[in-house]
Design a protein around this motif. Structure first.
Motif, PDB file in Angstrom:
ATOM      1  N   GLU A 140       3.227  55.619  13.432  1.00  0.00           N
ATOM      2  CA  GLU A 140       3.205  56.141  14.797  1.00  0.00           C
ATOM      3  C   GLU A 140       4.063  55.240  15.684  1.00  0.00           C
ATOM      4  O   GLU A 140       4.215  54.043  15.420  1.00  0.00           O
ATOM      5  N   LEU A 141       4.594  55.812  16.757  1.00  0.00           N
ATOM      6  CA  LEU A 141       5.421  55.018  17.667  1.00  0.00           C
ATOM      7  C   LEU A 141       4.581  54.138  18.590  1.00  0.00           C
ATOM      8  O   LEU A 141       4.945  52.996  18.865  1.00  0.00           O
ATOM      9  N   LEU A 142       3.463  54.655  19.064  1.00  0.00           N
ATOM     10  CA  LEU A 142       2.706  53.947  20.090  1.00  0.00           C
ATOM     11  C   LEU A 142       1.641  53.017  19.542  1.00  0.00           C
ATOM     12  O   LEU A 142       1.205  52.106  20.238  1.00  0.00           O
ATOM     13  N   THR A 143       1.222  53.216  18.292  1.00  0.00           N
ATOM     14  CA  THR A 143       0.112  52.424  17.766  1.00  0.00           C
ATOM     15  C   THR A 143       0.497  51.591  16.550  1.00  0.00           C
ATOM     16  O   THR A 143      -0.380  51.130  15.819  1.00  0.00           O
ATOM     17  N   SER A 144       1.778  51.389  16.319  1.00  0.00           N
ATOM     18  CA  SER A 144       2.222  50.480  15.267  1.00  0.00           C
ATOM     19  C   SER A 144       3.297  49.562  15.846  1.00  0.00           C
ATOM     20  O   SER A 144       4.033  49.945  16.761  1.00  0.00           O
ATOM     21  N   ALA A 145       3.361  48.351  15.320  1.00  0.00           N
ATOM     22  CA  ALA A 145       4.345  47.393  15.825  1.00  0.00           C
ATOM     23  C   ALA A 145       5.771  47.878  15.568  1.00  0.00           C
ATOM     24  O   ALA A 145       6.630  47.810  16.452  1.00  0.00           O
ATOM     25  N   SER A 146       6.022  48.374  14.366  1.00  0.00           N
ATOM     26  CA  SER A 146       7.358  48.871  14.049  1.00  0.00           C
ATOM     27  C   SER A 146       7.709  50.076  14.900  1.00  0.00           C
ATOM     28  O   SER A 146       8.852  50.226  15.361  1.00  0.00           O
ATOM     29  N   GLY A 147       6.739  50.964  15.107  1.00  0.00           N
ATOM     30  CA  GLY A 147       6.979  52.125  15.940  1.00  0.00           C
ATOM     31  C   GLY A 147       7.367  51.742  17.350  1.00  0.00           C
ATOM     32  O   GLY A 147       8.295  52.312  17.941  1.00  0.00           O
ATOM     33  N   ARG A 148       6.695  50.755  17.908  1.00  0.00           N
ATOM     34  CA  ARG A 148       7.010  50.307  19.261  1.00  0.00           C
ATOM     35  C   ARG A 148       8.405  49.696  19.327  1.00  0.00           C
ATOM     36  O   ARG A 148       9.122  49.869  20.322  1.00  0.00           O
ATOM     37  N   ALA A 191      11.576  42.862  26.582  1.00  0.00           N
ATOM     38  CA  ALA A 191      11.633  41.532  27.202  1.00  0.00           C
ATOM     39  C   ALA A 191      11.202  40.444  26.221  1.00  0.00           C
ATOM     40  O   ALA A 191      11.801  39.359  26.178  1.00  0.00           O
ATOM     41  N   ASP A 192      10.176  40.726  25.430  1.00  0.00           N
ATOM     42  CA  ASP A 192       9.684  39.752  24.455  1.00  0.00           C
ATOM     43  C   ASP A 192      10.608  39.630  23.245  1.00  0.00           C
ATOM     44  O   ASP A 192      10.673  38.574  22.618  1.00  0.00           O
ATOM     45  N   GLY A 193      11.257  40.735  22.876  1.00  0.00           N
ATOM     46  CA  GLY A 193      12.098  40.748  21.681  1.00  0.00           C
ATOM     47  C   GLY A 193      11.341  41.108  20.423  1.00  0.00           C
ATOM     48  O   GLY A 193      11.907  41.092  19.329  1.00  0.00           O
ATOM     49  N   TYR A 194      10.064  41.471  20.554  1.00  0.00           N
ATOM     50  CA  TYR A 194       9.259  41.851  19.398  1.00  0.00           C
ATOM     51  C   TYR A 194       8.040  42.618  19.899  1.00  0.00           C
ATOM     52  O   TYR A 194       7.738  42.629  21.105  1.00  0.00           O
ATOM     53  N   ALA A 195       7.330  43.254  18.963  1.00  0.00           N
ATOM     54  CA  ALA A 195       6.084  43.944  19.292  1.00  0.00           C
ATOM     55  C   ALA A 195       4.968  43.375  18.448  1.00  0.00           C
ATOM     56  O   ALA A 195       5.142  43.142  17.247  1.00  0.00           O
ATOM     57  N   ALA A 196       3.813  43.151  19.061  1.00  0.00           N
ATOM     58  CA  ALA A 196       2.630  42.664  18.342  1.00  0.00           C
ATOM     59  C   ALA A 196       1.483  43.608  18.636  1.00  0.00           C
ATOM     60  O   ALA A 196       1.280  44.010  19.787  1.00  0.00           O
ATOM     61  N   ILE A 197       0.738  43.981  17.603  1.00  0.00           N
ATOM     62  CA  ILE A 197      -0.352  44.934  17.802  1.00  0.00           C
ATOM     63  C   ILE A 197      -1.547  44.537  16.945  1.00  0.00           C
ATOM     64  O   ILE A 197      -1.384  44.093  15.802  1.00  0.00           O
ATOM     65  N   GLU A 207      -3.555  43.315  11.848  1.00  0.00           N
ATOM     66  CA  GLU A 207      -2.628  43.012  12.931  1.00  0.00           C
ATOM     67  C   GLU A 207      -1.206  42.984  12.385  1.00  0.00           C
ATOM     68  O   GLU A 207      -0.995  42.742  11.186  1.00  0.00           O
ATOM     69  N   ALA A 208      -0.225  43.219  13.268  1.00  0.00           N
ATOM     70  CA  ALA A 208       1.166  43.246  12.823  1.00  0.00           C
ATOM     71  C   ALA A 208       2.100  42.780  13.921  1.00  0.00           C
ATOM     72  O   ALA A 208       1.836  42.962  15.120  1.00  0.00           O
ATOM     73  N   VAL A 209       3.192  42.179  13.487  1.00  0.00           N
ATOM     74  CA  VAL A 209       4.286  41.762  14.375  1.00  0.00           C
ATOM     75  C   VAL A 209       5.569  42.356  13.817  1.00  0.00           C
ATOM     76  O   VAL A 209       5.823  42.260  12.614  1.00  0.00           O
ATOM     77  N   ASN A 218      25.639  47.456  17.282  1.00  0.00           N
ATOM     78  CA  ASN A 218      24.671  46.907  18.224  1.00  0.00           C
ATOM     79  C   ASN A 218      23.534  47.890  18.505  1.00  0.00           C
ATOM     80  O   ASN A 218      22.974  47.920  19.591  1.00  0.00           O
ATOM     81  N   GLU A 219      23.189  48.685  17.490  1.00  0.00           N
ATOM     82  CA  GLU A 219      22.087  49.632  17.576  1.00  0.00           C
ATOM     83  C   GLU A 219      20.999  49.218  16.586  1.00  0.00           C
ATOM     84  O   GLU A 219      21.294  48.659  15.526  1.00  0.00           O
ATOM     85  N   ILE A 220      19.745  49.513  16.905  1.00  0.00           N
ATOM     86  CA  ILE A 220      18.669  49.201  15.971  1.00  0.00           C
ATOM     87  C   ILE A 220      18.851  50.026  14.703  1.00  0.00           C
ATOM     88  O   ILE A 220      19.115  51.223  14.751  1.00  0.00           O
ATOM     89  N   THR A 221      18.727  49.371  13.563  1.00  0.00           N
ATOM     90  CA  THR A 221      18.882  50.055  12.281  1.00  0.00           C
ATOM     91  C   THR A 221      17.648  49.917  11.391  1.00  0.00           C
ATOM     92  O   THR A 221      17.415  50.751  10.535  1.00  0.00           O
ATOM     93  N   MET A 222      16.846  48.877  11.621  1.00  0.00           N
ATOM     94  CA  MET A 222      15.619  48.664  10.867  1.00  0.00           C
ATOM     95  C   MET A 222      14.637  47.876  11.715  1.00  0.00           C
ATOM     96  O   MET A 222      14.998  47.342  12.763  1.00  0.00           O
ATOM     97  N   ALA A 223      13.401  47.820  11.237  1.00  0.00           N
ATOM     98  CA  ALA A 223      12.407  46.932  11.827  1.00  0.00           C
ATOM     99  C   ALA A 223      11.853  46.054  10.712  1.00  0.00           C
ATOM    100  O   ALA A 223      11.565  46.538   9.616  1.00  0.00           O
TER     101      ALA A 223
END
Length: 266
Positions: A140-148, A191-197, A207-209, A218-223
């Motif tokens: 999921e985009l909103l409830t996983s670190a990679s998704g965010r 702003a943080d440069g990462y997502a933690a959930i 938990e995940a980072v 200069n585009e995101i290609t993976m997490a």
């Protein structure tokens, strides 16, 4: 000649043009017309006609001062895209294995698919209590670190549509009820440069980072992510996990041609 036979024989003029490009690639430098003709085994007049068409298509360019020919912007772009598609996952697998050894936590790699982020590989740590991640898991985009991470840096209609769908689902965190809430959260991720959930919705107590990996465009290609058991997994800023994930993602980005100016949403 039937359509089937014609398909088997291909297009001879295209094959000749590709032969010229092959000669230029093998030359490993800009070349004069006569050198290209010799390498492609054809008269200079014939080579010149093909070069004119290749220039129009962006495959070749000619220096107006030296009259030498070299690969054009479109040919270079094809090569970069090929490198990105062939090498990004292979390099990513090495990176998450090294990160696993460094932080001794489960690590994984996620890529964007038509249905959102998907786990393509994970590495198990050498410790008695671990979190297993299933390859092929859709996130999921909103409830996983990679998704965010993908939602924060990937600007396309598919992201907006998926966010809209997820906002209609029950069980979202209290701070994520509206699109404005989501935009504030994603701005903080950037702003943080990462997502933690914490308490990932599929598995209680996990938990995940995750951090973004950028490519030559200069585009995101993976997490890249690390996953652990709540209470045994330090996600505080500056912790070994957060520092390890963000540093590994940054180093992989450099290897994929990232120049430091990622494209952001919003």
């Amino acid at each position: 000649m039937s359509e089937e036979m014609d398909g088997k024989h291909g297009v001879q003029s295209l094959e000749i043009g590709m032969g010229i490009l092959r000669a230029m690639v093998n030359g490993q430098r800009s070349m004069m017309l006569k050198d290209i003709a010799v390498a492609a085994e054809m008269p200079p007049s014939k080579a010149h006609r093909y070069l004119v068409s290749l220039i129009r298509a962006g495959f070749v360019e000619q220096d107006p001062i030296t009259s030498r020919y070299d690969l054009g912007p479109f040919a270079l772009n094809i090569g970069l895209v090929a490198i990105d598609r062939l090498d990004r996952v292979r390099l990513g697998l090495t990176a998450i294995a090294q990160l696993r050894d460094q932080i001794n936590e489960t690590t994984a790699l996620a890529v964007w698919s038509e249905t959102g982020p998907v786990i393509v590989r994970w590495e198990r740590p050498r410790r008695p209590i671990t979190v297993n991640v299933v390859t092929g898991t859709a996130l999921e985009l909103l409830t996983s670190a990679s998704g965010r991470v993908f939602a924060a840096w990937l600007a396309n209609d598919a992201v907006d549509r998926q966010i809209a769908r997820e906002l209609k689902k029950p069980g979202l965190p209290p701070h994520l009820k509206t699109r404005a809430d989501v935009d504030r959260m994603l701005a903080q991720v950037r702003a943080d440069g990462y997502a933690a959930i914490s308490d990932y919705y599929l598995v209680t107590g996990v938990e995940a980072v995750a951090a973004p990996v950028f490519n030559f465009r200069n585009e995101i290609t993976m997490a890249m992510l690390a996953v652990g058991v709540k209470g045994m997994f330090d996600m505080s800023p500056g912790s070994a996990v957060v520092t390890g994930v963000t540093r590994a993602a940054a180093e992989l980005s450099v290897r994929l041609g990232y120049t430091g100016e990622e494209k952001k949403t919003g």
